[in-house]
Design an enzyme around this catalytic site. Structure first.
Site, short mmCIF file in Angstrom:
data_model
loop_
_atom_site.label_atom_id
_atom_site.label_comp_id
_atom_site.label_asym_id
_atom_site.label_seq_id
_atom_site.Cartn_x
_atom_site.Cartn_y
_atom_site.Cartn_z
N GLY A 256 -7.63 -9.03 12.66
CA GLY A 256 -6.66 -9.71 11.79
C GLY A 256 -5.88 -8.67 11.02
O GLY A 256 -6.39 -8.07 10.08
N MET A 257 -4.64 -8.42 11.44
CA MET A 257 -3.80 -7.37 10.83
C MET A 257 -2.96 -7.99 9.72
O MET A 257 -2.06 -8.79 9.99
CB MET A 257 -2.89 -6.72 11.87
N GLY B 55 -1.24 -6.21 7.45
CA GLY B 55 -0.22 -5.30 6.94
C GLY B 55 -0.74 -4.47 5.79
O GLY B 55 0.02 -3.81 5.10
N GLY B 56 -2.05 -4.48 5.59
CA GLY B 56 -2.68 -3.69 4.54
C GLY B 56 -3.47 -2.53 5.12
O GLY B 56 -3.65 -2.42 6.34
N SER C 199 -7.22 -3.44 7.03
CA SER C 199 -7.20 -3.92 8.42
C SER C 199 -6.64 -2.84 9.35
O SER C 199 -7.08 -2.74 10.51
CB SER C 199 -6.40 -5.22 8.54
N MET D 27 -1.30 -13.21 11.13
CA MET D 27 -1.28 -14.64 10.83
C MET D 27 -0.23 -14.93 9.78
O MET D 27 -0.23 -14.30 8.72
CB MET D 27 -2.63 -15.09 10.28
N CYS E 219 -9.57 -20.17 2.22
CA CYS E 219 -8.78 -19.55 3.29
C CYS E 219 -9.70 -18.87 4.30
O CYS E 219 -9.49 -18.99 5.51
CB CYS E 219 -7.79 -18.55 2.69
N CYS F 11 -3.02 -15.48 -1.96
CA CYS F 11 -2.19 -15.12 -0.81
C CYS F 11 -0.86 -15.84 -0.78
O CYS F 11 0.16 -15.24 -0.49
CB CYS F 11 -2.97 -15.34 0.49
#
Length: 368
Positions: free
Chosen positions: A12-13, A15-16, A19, A38, A103, A200
């Site tokens: 699960g990428m 953008g941080g 991950s 996602m 979540c 989020c």
């Protein structure tokens, strides 16, 4: 070393950095790695707050650098139905829910897990959570992350041993500075990106402004719990949580002393917010709680009294306690020492040493 090359992992990428480094570490361990970004929230007019486009670009840059494919999926409908609507319902009822826990339960370890397995043929999913997995007697356990400051097991207590068995948590064995160092050495686009804060779907915007778009303001009185003296007006109980000190609009009060004022109770039926002075005021303290909607990682219901520790909020020191089953999927928890600001709607999460046993939603606090 076992042959992982036949095993496909979908990371699960987000953008941080966590991950990003997770994907790299799994590559180093020989897995066939692909990424999945996602999209869980549809921005409307909020593009300045929503970082989804930037996050996707960062995730793509990292995947390009590592030479892995990046898939994208839109779970906004699932998120709205299974996370956001429940979040609003809880706030309307005067409780304080934790959407990150929801979540993880509904999106990251349900919708994502199913999509990765069924649509992308994954053997495992992986995330950048700071937790560890430990397999004992054919069952996967959830352990705290090695970095005590970053441990995220509190947010993952709803997972079952089966879900954990299908998940990998590469950075859980590391401390955050090590993760940043790896990203910097690899010159990943996310190496210096600051950790995301806030919920989020709200991003960095003001929480009260966001809530006001979905829940109408319902002003009402703020009363002192000690003498029912009017202290001001609140704009809506949902904007306040137990133990809150800031944003009450109560300045210096005549004969009030120097101690700051805290939210100690909410009367939802009459729309009254109760406050008191001092962070150890008796009305702020609880001797225990009742929890419901229980999730035990091993999925075995509790049948006998249990001595363990509990957290009633993230980053709280462990509280020694005794847990007693009540039947009807509820438990009583008695703390060894009184605890401040135990908040209905939040989660109580239980531990034996480093093992996260599971948890439940705080239904009420016990003040006797």
């Amino acid at each position: 070393m076992s042959d992982n090359s036949q095993k496909k992992v979908i990371v699960g990428m987000s953008g941080g950095v966590d991950s990003s480094v997770s994907a790299y570490l799994l590559q180093q361990q020989g897995y066939h790695v692909e990424g999945l970004f996602m999209k869980n929230w549809e921005e409307d007019d909020d593009t300045e707050y929503c970082s989804a486009a930037t996050d996707l670009a960062d995730a793509q840059a990292v995947c390009d650098k590592l030479g892995i494919e990046l898939h994208t999926v839109n779970f906004a409908a699932e998120y709205w139905d299974n996370v956001f609507e429940l979040f609003l319902e809880e706030y309307k009822a005067g409780r304080t829910p934790n959407p990150d826990i929801l979540c993880n339960k509904e999106i990251k370890f349900k919708a994502f897990l199913e999509f990765a397995a069924e649509d992308l043929g994954a053997d495992y999913i992986a995330t950048g959570h700071y937790v560890r997995r430990h397999d004992v007697d054919g069952k996967s356990r959830l352990l705290r992350g090695m970095d005590g400051n970053k441990d995220q097991s509190y947010f993952l207590y709803t997972l079952s041993h089966e879900q954990i068995a299908q998940s990998l948590f590469p950075v859980g064995e590391l401390e955050k500075p090590q993760v940043r160092k790896i990203a910097e050495e690899l010159e990943l686009a996310t190496a210096k990106k600051k950790d995301s804060t806030g919920i989020c779907f709200i991003g960095e915007r003001k929480f009260t402004d966001f809530l006001a778009r979905y829940l109408p303001a319902q002003p009402g009185p703020i009363l002192s719990v000690d003498d029912n003296k009017p202290m001001g007006q609140h704009q809506g109980l949902m904007y306040h949580t137990l133990g809150q000190r800031k944003g009450l609009g109560i300045g210096g009060v005549k004969d009030g002393g120097e101690d700051p004022w805290y939210v100690v109770d909410k009367d939802v039926a009459n729309n009254i917010l109760y406050v008191a002075q001092g962070h150890e005021h008796p009305r702020l303290m609880s001797h225990g709680l009742i929890a419901q909607q229980l999730h035990w990682v091993d999925r075995q219901p509790l049948t006998a009294e249990l001595r363990c520790t509990v957290k009633t909020r993230y980053r709280q020191a462990d509280i020694p306690c005794t847990v007693t089953p009540l039947g009807d999927d509820r438990i009583t928890v008695r703390f060894d020492e009184p605890v401040a600001a135990v908040t209905p709607g939040q989660s109580a999460v239980f531990y034996l040493d480093d093992v996260c046993l599971g948890g439940g939603i705080i239904e009420e606090r016990l003040q006797e």
